[in-house]
Write a protein that holds these residues in place. Structure first.
Motif, PDB file in Angstrom:
ATOM      1  N   SER A 107       0.809  -1.216   0.000  1.00  0.00           N
ATOM      2  CA  SER A 107       0.000   0.000   0.000  1.00  0.00           C
ATOM      3  C   SER A 107       0.847   1.272   0.000  1.00  0.00           C
ATOM      4  N   SER A 108       1.912   1.302   0.789  1.00  0.00           N
ATOM      5  CA  SER A 108       2.684   2.544   0.893  1.00  0.00           C
ATOM      6  C   SER A 108       3.975   2.312   1.667  1.00  0.00           C
ATOM      7  N   GLY A 109       4.777   3.361   1.759  1.00  0.00           N
ATOM      8  CA  GLY A 109       5.961   3.348   2.616  1.00  0.00           C
ATOM      9  C   GLY A 109       5.524   3.494   4.057  1.00  0.00           C
ATOM     10  N   PRO A 110       6.413   3.682   4.988  1.00  0.00           N
ATOM     11  CA  PRO A 110       7.860   3.728   4.802  1.00  0.00           C
ATOM     12  C   PRO A 110       8.423   2.338   4.498  1.00  0.00           C
ATOM     13  N   GLU A 111       9.615   2.313   3.979  1.00  0.00           N
ATOM     14  CA  GLU A 111      10.226   1.033   3.611  1.00  0.00           C
ATOM     15  C   GLU A 111      10.477   0.151   4.825  1.00  0.00           C
ATOM     16  N   SER A 112      10.504   0.754   6.018  1.00  0.00           N
ATOM     17  CA  SER A 112      10.699  -0.029   7.247  1.00  0.00           C
ATOM     18  C   SER A 112       9.403  -0.682   7.741  1.00  0.00           C
ATOM     19  N   ALA A 113       8.257  -0.385   7.095  1.00  0.00           N
ATOM     20  CA  ALA A 113       6.975  -0.980   7.499  1.00  0.00           C
ATOM     21  C   ALA A 113       6.989  -2.481   7.230  1.00  0.00           C
ATOM     22  N   ASN A 114       6.293  -3.236   8.065  1.00  0.00           N
ATOM     23  CA  ASN A 114       6.273  -4.689   7.927  1.00  0.00           C
ATOM     24  C   ASN A 114       5.808  -5.148   6.546  1.00  0.00           C
ATOM     25  N   ARG A 115       4.843  -4.465   5.951  1.00  0.00           N
ATOM     26  CA  ARG A 115       4.363  -4.859   4.615  1.00  0.00           C
ATOM     27  C   ARG A 115       5.495  -4.805   3.600  1.00  0.00           C
ATOM     28  N   ASN A 116       6.385  -3.824   3.736  1.00  0.00           N
ATOM     29  CA  ASN A 116       7.506  -3.703   2.810  1.00  0.00           C
ATOM     30  C   ASN A 116       8.611  -4.693   3.128  1.00  0.00           C
ATOM     31  N   LYS A 117       8.782  -5.032   4.393  1.00  0.00           N
ATOM     32  CA  LYS A 117       9.730  -6.091   4.761  1.00  0.00           C
ATOM     33  C   LYS A 117       9.271  -7.421   4.175  1.00  0.00           C
ATOM     34  N   LEU A 118       7.961  -7.697   4.247  1.00  0.00           N
ATOM     35  CA  LEU A 118       7.394  -8.919   3.664  1.00  0.00           C
ATOM     36  C   LEU A 118       7.655  -8.949   2.158  1.00  0.00           C
ATOM     37  N   ALA A 119       7.338  -7.878   1.461  1.00  0.00           N
ATOM     38  CA  ALA A 119       7.534  -7.820   0.009  1.00  0.00           C
ATOM     39  C   ALA A 119       9.012  -7.989  -0.351  1.00  0.00           C
ATOM     40  N   ARG A 120       9.896  -7.345   0.398  1.00  0.00           N
ATOM     41  CA  ARG A 120      11.335  -7.474   0.111  1.00  0.00           C
ATOM     42  C   ARG A 120      11.826  -8.892   0.349  1.00  0.00           C
ATOM     43  N   ALA A 121      11.288  -9.587   1.357  1.00  0.00           N
ATOM     44  CA  ALA A 121      11.695 -10.975   1.609  1.00  0.00           C
ATOM     45  C   ALA A 121      11.330 -11.855   0.415  1.00  0.00           C
ATOM     46  N   ILE A 122      10.164 -11.632  -0.158  1.00  0.00           N
ATOM     47  CA  ILE A 122       9.741 -12.402  -1.333  1.00  0.00           C
ATOM     48  C   ILE A 122      10.603 -12.026  -2.539  1.00  0.00           C
ATOM     49  N   LEU A 123      10.831 -10.740  -2.736  1.00  0.00           N
ATOM     50  CA  LEU A 123      11.675 -10.294  -3.849  1.00  0.00           C
ATOM     51  C   LEU A 123      13.102 -10.822  -3.712  1.00  0.00           C
TER      52      LEU A 123
END
Length: 168
Positions: A59-75
């Motif tokens: 949905s959005s930043g910050p990059e430290s948000a859990n949603r972005n950590k999840l996406a980065r783990a998959i990437l």
């Protein structure tokens, strides 16, 4: 993710097609730790197009948000497996219901483009789809801090059960 110790709940089946809001509600009522929405992408004005590769959207930043950590783990898992990435960082889209209405960290995965000859050939390949499933599962487990537990084979399980029974 049976042998991984992670319980999975589907919000949609072939027969059952709840609305996007209903899918988010299922996740919220279940108390999910993560929410994933799985897709293939499209680009162009019809016909084949050159856009290709896997991407993750939150949905959005910050990059430290859990949603972005999840996406980065998959990437990260996709990159390590040699999967072509559209982008190696999560994209953001506040207009996607399944990303904004879920309480759990949520990511939408676009596994490739069904308007790309190269991606279509890959997406038709069962081995490639298995790779996509593995990187997704591994990425979620990486994010959750869960290590894979190998399920014992029948012989191993029976031998262990017999040892325990004899002990008693």
């Amino acid at each position: 993710l049976g042998g991984w110790g992670v319980e999975v709940k589907l919000t949609r089946t072939r027969a059952d097609k709840p609305s996007l809001t209903q899918r988010a509600q299922v996740s919220n009522s279940w108390g999910a730790d993560v929410f994933l929405s799985l897709h293939s992408n499209a680009a162009g004005n019809g016909g084949w197009y050159d856009a290709r590769g896997l991407s993750c959207i939150t949905s959005s930043g910050p990059e430290s948000a859990n949603r972005n950590k999840l996406a980065r783990a998959i990437l990260d898992r996709a990159r390590k497996a040699g999967v072509v990435l559209r982008s190696d960082t999560p994209a953001h889209d506040m207009s996607l219901t399944v990303l904004t209405k879920t309480a759990a960290p949520a990511a939408l995965i676009e596994y490739g483009f069904h308007t790309s000859r190269e991606d279509v050939a890959l997406l038709k390949d069962p081995a490639y789809r298995d790779t996509l499933a593995q990187i997704t599962a591994q990425g979620v487990c990486d994010y959750l801090g869960v290590e894979r537990r190998e399920e014992p084979g029948a012989d191993e399980w029976a031998a262990e059960a017999w040892r325990k029974a004899k002990k008693r």
